[in-house]
Design an enzyme around this catalytic site. Structure first.
Site, PDB file in Angstrom:
ATOM      1  N   LYS A  82     -82.872 -51.066  17.049  1.00 46.06           N
ATOM      2  CA  LYS A  82     -83.942 -50.376  17.765  1.00 46.06           C
ATOM      3  C   LYS A  82     -84.805 -49.648  16.743  1.00 46.06           C
ATOM      4  O   LYS A  82     -84.412 -48.636  16.171  1.00 46.06           O
ATOM      5  CB  LYS A  82     -83.412 -49.372  18.791  1.00 46.06           C
ATOM      6  CG  LYS A  82     -84.541 -49.019  19.757  1.00 46.06           C
ATOM      7  CD  LYS A  82     -84.489 -47.634  20.312  1.00 46.06           C
ATOM      8  CE  LYS A  82     -84.960 -46.522  19.455  1.00 46.06           C
ATOM      9  NZ  LYS A  82     -86.401 -46.443  19.175  1.00 46.06           N
ATOM     10  N   CYS A 110     -86.997 -38.201   3.680  1.00 40.07           N
ATOM     11  CA  CYS A 110     -85.835 -37.344   3.910  1.00 40.07           C
ATOM     12  C   CYS A 110     -85.428 -36.623   2.632  1.00 40.07           C
ATOM     13  O   CYS A 110     -84.925 -35.508   2.671  1.00 40.07           O
ATOM     14  CB  CYS A 110     -84.669 -38.185   4.420  1.00 40.07           C
ATOM     15  SG  CYS A 110     -84.300 -39.583   3.344  1.00 40.07           S
ATOM     16  N   GLU A 166     -86.741 -28.717   8.115  1.00 41.24           N
ATOM     17  CA  GLU A 166     -87.373 -29.878   7.496  1.00 41.24           C
ATOM     18  C   GLU A 166     -88.769 -30.036   8.097  1.00 41.24           C
ATOM     19  O   GLU A 166     -88.900 -30.228   9.305  1.00 41.24           O
ATOM     20  CB  GLU A 166     -86.523 -31.112   7.798  1.00 41.24           C
ATOM     21  CG  GLU A 166     -86.980 -32.345   7.065  1.00 41.24           C
ATOM     22  CD  GLU A 166     -86.143 -33.556   7.446  1.00 41.24           C
ATOM     23  OE1 GLU A 166     -85.753 -33.679   8.616  1.00 41.24           O
ATOM     24  OE2 GLU A 166     -85.908 -34.398   6.553  1.00 41.24           O
TER      25      GLU A 166
HETATM   26  P1  NAD Z   1     -85.667 -39.079  15.199  1.00 41.97           P
HETATM   27  O1  NAD Z   1     -84.280 -38.588  15.121  1.00 41.97           O
HETATM   28  O2  NAD Z   1     -86.601 -38.423  16.126  1.00 41.97           O
HETATM   29  O3  NAD Z   1     -85.675 -40.626  15.639  1.00 41.97           O
HETATM   30  C1  NAD Z   1     -84.948 -41.599  14.903  1.00 41.97           C
HETATM   31  C2  NAD Z   1     -84.648 -42.776  15.810  1.00 41.97           C
HETATM   32  O4  NAD Z   1     -83.796 -42.332  16.856  1.00 41.97           O
HETATM   33  C3  NAD Z   1     -85.886 -43.368  16.497  1.00 41.97           C
HETATM   34  O5  NAD Z   1     -85.746 -44.759  16.584  1.00 41.97           O
HETATM   35  C4  NAD Z   1     -85.831 -42.744  17.883  1.00 41.97           C
HETATM   36  O6  NAD Z   1     -86.459 -43.513  18.883  1.00 41.97           O
HETATM   37  C5  NAD Z   1     -84.337 -42.683  18.111  1.00 41.97           C
HETATM   38  N1  NAD Z   1     -83.926 -41.676  19.099  1.00 41.97           N
HETATM   39  C6  NAD Z   1     -84.545 -40.525  19.428  1.00 41.97           C
HETATM   40  N2  NAD Z   1     -83.868 -39.894  20.410  1.00 41.97           N
HETATM   41  C7  NAD Z   1     -82.782 -40.663  20.691  1.00 41.97           C
HETATM   42  C8  NAD Z   1     -81.707 -40.547  21.608  1.00 41.97           C
HETATM   43  N3  NAD Z   1     -81.615 -39.521  22.444  1.00 41.97           N
HETATM   44  N4  NAD Z   1     -80.775 -41.525  21.604  1.00 41.97           N
HETATM   45  C9  NAD Z   1     -80.838 -42.566  20.759  1.00 41.97           C
HETATM   46  N5  NAD Z   1     -81.860 -42.745  19.886  1.00 41.97           N
HETATM   47  C10 NAD Z   1     -82.815 -41.791  19.851  1.00 41.97           C
HETATM   48  O7  NAD Z   1     -86.216 -39.082  13.713  1.00 41.97           O
HETATM   49  P2  NAD Z   1     -87.657 -39.533  13.199  1.00 41.97           P
HETATM   50  O8  NAD Z   1     -88.641 -38.487  13.527  1.00 41.97           O
HETATM   51  O9  NAD Z   1     -87.926 -40.932  13.625  1.00 41.97           O
HETATM   52  O10 NAD Z   1     -87.410 -39.595  11.612  1.00 41.97           O
HETATM   53  C11 NAD Z   1     -87.458 -38.476  10.793  1.00 41.97           C
HETATM   54  C12 NAD Z   1     -86.065 -38.017  10.436  1.00 41.97           C
HETATM   55  O11 NAD Z   1     -85.332 -39.063   9.817  1.00 41.97           O
HETATM   56  C13 NAD Z   1     -86.089 -36.881   9.436  1.00 41.97           C
HETATM   57  O12 NAD Z   1     -85.187 -35.883   9.830  1.00 41.97           O
HETATM   58  C14 NAD Z   1     -85.628 -37.537   8.143  1.00 41.97           C
HETATM   59  O13 NAD Z   1     -85.029 -36.663   7.221  1.00 41.97           O
HETATM   60  C15 NAD Z   1     -84.675 -38.553   8.661  1.00 41.97           C
HETATM   61  N6  NAD Z   1     -84.420 -39.599   7.670  1.00 41.97           N
HETATM   62  C16 NAD Z   1     -83.229 -39.595   6.999  1.00 41.97           C
HETATM   63  C17 NAD Z   1     -82.976 -40.559   6.019  1.00 41.97           C
HETATM   64  C18 NAD Z   1     -81.662 -40.590   5.269  1.00 41.97           C
HETATM   65  O14 NAD Z   1     -81.347 -41.605   4.679  1.00 41.97           O
HETATM   66  N7  NAD Z   1     -80.893 -39.501   5.268  1.00 41.97           N
HETATM   67  C19 NAD Z   1     -83.948 -41.515   5.745  1.00 41.97           C
HETATM   68  C20 NAD Z   1     -85.140 -41.491   6.443  1.00 41.97           C
HETATM   69  C21 NAD Z   1     -85.383 -40.521   7.413  1.00 41.97           C
END
Ligand code: NAD
Length: 495
Positions: free
Chosen positions: A185, A296, A395
């Site tokens: 997804k 991130c 963040e």
């Molecule tokens: P997010 O958590 O809002 O969403 C990530 C994914 O989860 C999306 O596909 C979203 O649709 C899905 N999602 C959201 N709510 C959900 C739920 N209730 N159930 C299941 N899936 C759900 O994050 P974002 O805004 O897309 O990305 C930014 C974040 O990602 C930042 O915190 C960043 O640090 C992190 N990130 C971490 C890494 C790493 O390797 N540690 C790498 C890239 C990004």
């Protein structure tokens, strides 16, 4: 270099990819995919829900059970993954253009970083899979204990929008190489390249059902995947808030394995004996503003020794004109658009909060290029940031650098570790004892010494504390998508 005119046949297709077919959501729902480059509608995307997730999981399960993929010799899976990597490279212009239009990053990096890293990742795990051996335990002579790795089954993958292809590849490549089926997804903010990657996978020979891509919103498509009783493992990258929820959903359902790569607030520590101040400044500024600060591992907390702070900041501010946002489709642009209006408003809200809480705004702080219709923010620098301030604790995920000072190395380490996150860190010093001592003391998954930007698929990536659990990249990623099995064999030796 890619330009819109060099990809005249660009196809914007927002349909899901389930069981080898491009399909709309069963319920017929769609959502608008807006480009952050200029705020225009790119295409409609299938707004999938639990019914579509069910269909994708069923397809993946059938593919796993009949062994059409996991039954192949590792060398055969290797050939397919390498062909897939070659196809990604062959479609570099198209994929880079989709990535830039969908999430706003500069086209030069979409191609040189995102497409190249994705192809490299697929190729590396393809190359690896017929070179990793299982184990025989050092047991007594009357028995043989084989320790083997087996694919888990159906792996659900949920990824964010900041590096849409790379984040997907870091999980899909080791999961598929080791014989699993996958339901991916992508983020609702950047679904297009994941869908195109799945088509290329099939062209390369990944059988139908082995890789499915189901676009949609988190609660509508992500949650049903995380809660699904027939999904064996979930690989998640995203925010810590949602990551915690993923573990809850895993526990609420079938106790599927859950691996979460989450947020960061990485400290970049510069001691007063920094061996190369110019390089340190260039690296700090280049790293925080890379990908519009939407990384991130961005070094968003700059900890500078008070003796060199003025010199450091003076030079940092001189560099800012290079990072003014510009048209992401122009080949020279280094800072592009923020992924959408919501994220832009979130970042601007943090900037306002920083000012309200007493941090000193040295540069930036405003939206930019508003006439474009897209979403852009100036490179922003705050001085006099204190550990308790919101801009030091949370963040921001945007082009905002928070500068803090310290008086000695103990205080630097104390500030650096005083955080819920532990993804990455950096220490700049010419003292080898200080470098090793601080590297050991920092609670982070990766520590850089006198640099920040080194990266390679051969090394693990992940965090301590609330930056998540498990590691992407390297051979360690196989641990996430395989079960260990012990098989005892009795040996009644006649000799
Ligand atoms: P997010 O958590 O809002 O969403 C990530 C994914 O989860 C999306 O596909 C979203 O649709 C899905 N999602 C959201 N709510 C959900 C739920 N209730 N159930 C299941 N899936 C759900 O994050 P974002 O805004 O897309 O990305 C930014 C974040 O990602 C930042 O915190 C960043 O640090 C992190 N990130 C971490 C890494 C790493 O390797 N540690 C790498 C890239 C990004």
């Amino acid at each position: 270099m890619t330009t819109p005119s060099s990809t005249p046949s660009l196809r914007l297709d927002g349909r899901a990819f389930i069981h080898g077919q491009r399909v709309w959501a069963k319920a017929g729902a769609r959502f608008d995919n807006i480009s952050p480059v200029d705020g225009r509608l790119l295409c409609e995307v299938a707004r999938c829900d639990d019914k579509d997730i069910d269909a994708a999981v069923l397809s993946a399960r059938q593919a796993f059970d009949d062994k059409r993929w996991r039954g192949l010799a590792p060398a055969a899976r290797k050939r397919v993954l390498i062909k897939w990597a070659d196809l990604v490279t062959a479609h570099a212009d198209e994929l880079a253009m989709l990535e830039t239009l969908d999430m706003g990053k500069p086209i030069r990096y979409a191609q040189s970083v995102d497409v190249n890293s994705t192809a490299n990742c697929l190729r590396w795990y393809g190359e690896a899979i017929d070179k990793v051996y299982d184990e025989i335990a050092p047991t007594p002579a009357h028995a043989l204990a084989l320790i083997t790795r087996e694919p888990m089954g159906v792996v659900g993958v949920i990824v964010p929008w900041n590096y849409p292809m790379i984040m997907a590849a870091w999980k899909i490549a080791p999961a598929l190489a080791s014989g699993n089926s996958v339901v991916l997804k992508p983020s609702e903010k950047s679904p297009l390249t994941a869908l195109r990657l799945a088509e290329l996978a099939m062209d390369a020979g990944v059988p139908e059902g082995v890789l499915n891509v189901v676009p949609g919103f988190g609660t509508e498509a992500g949650s049903p995947l995380a809660l699904h009783m027939d999904v064996d493992c979930i690989g998640f990258t995203g925010s810590t808030r949602v990551g915690k929820h993923i573990h809850i959903m895993a526990g609420q359902s079938n106790l599927k394995r859950a691996w979460t790569e989450l947020g960061g607030k990485s400290p970049f520590i510069v001691m007063d004996d920094c061996p190369d101040l110019e390089r340190a400044v260039q690296t700090a500024v280049g790293s925080i503003f890379f990908n519009q600060g939407e990384s991130c591992n961005a070094p968003s907390r700059l900890l500078v020794h008070h003796k060199i702070k003025e010199a450091f900041l003076e030079r940092a501010l001189q560099l800012l004109p290079q990072y003014q946002p510009a048209d992401p489709l122009h080949k020279d642009t280094v800072m592009g658009a923020i992924v959408d209006r919501t994220q832009m408003d979130t970042v601007l809200g943090y900037i306002k909060q920083g000012q309200n809480e007493g941090a000193k705004l040295l540069a930036g702080g405003h939206a930019a290029r508003t006439e474009s219709g897209g979403f852009y923010i100036q490179p922003t620098v705050f001085d006099a940031v204190q550990s308790h301030m919101t801009i030091a604790r949370e963040e921001i995920f945007g082009p905002v650098l928070s500068v803090m000072t310290f008086n000695d190395v103990s205080q630097a380490v104390q500030i650096a570790n005083d955080h819920v996150y532990g993804l990455q860190a950096s220490i700049w010093t010419r003292d080898i004892n200080c470098a090793h001592g601080v590297a050991r003391a920092l609670r982070a998954g990766t520590v850089h010494v006198n640099q920040y930007d080194e990266d390679d698929i051969t090394v693990p990536f992940g965090g301590y504390k609330q930056s998540g659990m498990g590691r992407d990249k390297s051979l360690h990623a196989f641990d996430k998508y395989t079960e260990l099995k012990t098989t005892w064999i009795r040996i009644d030796s006649p000799v």
